[in-house]
Design a protein around this motif. Structure first.
Motif, PDB file in Angstrom:
ATOM      1  N   UNK A 100       1.180  -1.158  -0.091  1.00  0.00           N
ATOM      2  CA  UNK A 100       0.177  -0.184   0.161  1.00  0.00           C
ATOM      3  C   UNK A 100       1.137   1.286  -0.272  1.00  0.00           C
ATOM      4  N   UNK A 101       0.689   2.346  -1.507  1.00  0.00           N
ATOM      5  CA  UNK A 101       1.197   3.572  -0.892  1.00  0.00           C
ATOM      6  C   UNK A 101       1.359   4.294   0.826  1.00  0.00           C
ATOM      7  N   UNK A 102       2.437   4.673   0.589  1.00  0.00           N
ATOM      8  CA  UNK A 102       2.511   5.675   2.220  1.00  0.00           C
ATOM      9  C   UNK A 102       1.290   6.116   2.579  1.00  0.00           C
ATOM     10  N   UNK A 103       0.741   6.553   3.776  1.00  0.00           N
ATOM     11  CA  UNK A 103      -0.159   7.958   4.163  1.00  0.00           C
ATOM     12  C   UNK A 103       0.106   9.139   4.594  1.00  0.00           C
ATOM     13  N   UNK A 104       1.299   8.784   4.886  1.00  0.00           N
ATOM     14  CA  UNK A 104       2.268   9.644   5.179  1.00  0.00           C
ATOM     15  C   UNK A 104       3.421  10.114   4.968  1.00  0.00           C
ATOM     16  N   UNK A 105       3.730  10.424   4.089  1.00  0.00           N
ATOM     17  CA  UNK A 105       4.977  10.702   3.265  1.00  0.00           C
ATOM     18  C   UNK A 105       5.637  12.294   3.492  1.00  0.00           C
ATOM     19  N   UNK A 106       6.569  12.302   3.574  1.00  0.00           N
ATOM     20  CA  UNK A 106       7.706  13.647   3.800  1.00  0.00           C
ATOM     21  C   UNK A 106       7.853  13.248   2.092  1.00  0.00           C
ATOM     22  N   UNK A 107       7.558  13.953   1.150  1.00  0.00           N
ATOM     23  CA  UNK A 107       8.012  14.326  -0.174  1.00  0.00           C
ATOM     24  C   UNK A 107       9.474  14.724  -0.443  1.00  0.00           C
ATOM     25  N   UNK A 108      10.055  16.326   0.669  1.00  0.00           N
ATOM     26  CA  UNK A 108      10.909  16.530   0.249  1.00  0.00           C
ATOM     27  C   UNK A 108      11.597  16.310   0.408  1.00  0.00           C
ATOM     28  N   UNK A 109      11.757  15.020   2.089  1.00  0.00           N
ATOM     29  CA  UNK A 109      12.615  14.273   2.562  1.00  0.00           C
ATOM     30  C   UNK A 109      12.912  13.115   1.300  1.00  0.00           C
ATOM     31  N   UNK A 110      11.559  12.590   0.742  1.00  0.00           N
ATOM     32  CA  UNK A 110      12.006  12.047  -0.532  1.00  0.00           C
ATOM     33  C   UNK A 110      13.089  12.464  -1.266  1.00  0.00           C
ATOM     34  N   UNK A 111      12.139  13.739  -2.395  1.00  0.00           N
ATOM     35  CA  UNK A 111      13.203  14.151  -3.177  1.00  0.00           C
ATOM     36  C   UNK A 111      14.505  13.987  -2.942  1.00  0.00           C
TER      37      UNK A 111
END
Length: 188
Positions: free
Chosen positions: A1-12
């Protein structure tokens, strides 16, 4: 299942690609009301990246600091979703694919203001982004408005049934009534 609370900036900043698959039943809105049919999983991948805003880099070379990079997300998802053919009324698996880029802006107000001129899709930045909801939303939007087989597996019945033979009624000629009226007006 895709995450529901993703830190997009950290992932980028890590340049990581997130991917996986989940059962269709994990997406409640997507699975709601679908016909019973065995289908495969929902496959998805997402990659966030930071990009220098276009057009500003060359214009700002004289500045000591560059503008803050923009946050983008590339989303890909695919699934075969159970649908009911609106032509033959039989259930079938509808292939659905999503391949979209999203640019994140500060809030909904900025998204609305820039939406008219932006070629890409805009989303308001959230510190904890719900990637699962985005995957589900995009698959819902990718469904056809009128689901149908390319070619129905059974002959399609095009009428509600055979109508009984009714005696033909003789309809009056509309010009006969006009002729009768004309005769009355000329007689005065």
């Amino acid at each position: 299942m895709p995450p529901t609370a993703l830190d997009l900036r950290a992932s980028a900043q890590k340049a990581e690609t997130l991917s996986g698959q989940a059962l269709l039943s994990a997406f409640a809105r997507l699975a709601d009301g679908l016909p019973e049919l065995e289908v495969g999983p929902v496959r998805w991948s997402a990659q966030a990246e930071l990009r220098q805003p276009l057009g500003e880099l060359g214009a700002d070379l004289g500045r000591a600091e560059l503008p803050e990079p923009q946050l983008w997300l590339h989303l890909q998802a695919s699934a075969e979703l159970p649908q009911t053919c609106q032509r033959c009324l039989a259930p079938y698996a509808q292939p659905v694919e999503v391949d979209r880029w999203f640019r994140f802006v500060a809030d909904e107000t900025v998204a609305l203001a820039e939406d008219e001129e932006a070629e890409e899709d805009l989303l308001a930045f959230e510190p904890r982004f719900d990637l699962a909801a985005l995957v589900e939303d995009e698959l819902l939007l990718a469904l056809p408005l009128v689901p149908m087989h390319e070619v129905c597996p059974v002959p399609v019945r095009m009428s509600a049934g055979e109508l009984p033979d009714l005696p033909e009624e003789k309809k009056p000629n509309p010009f006969a009534a006009l002729s009768a009226l004309k005769g009355r007006t000329t007689g005065h």
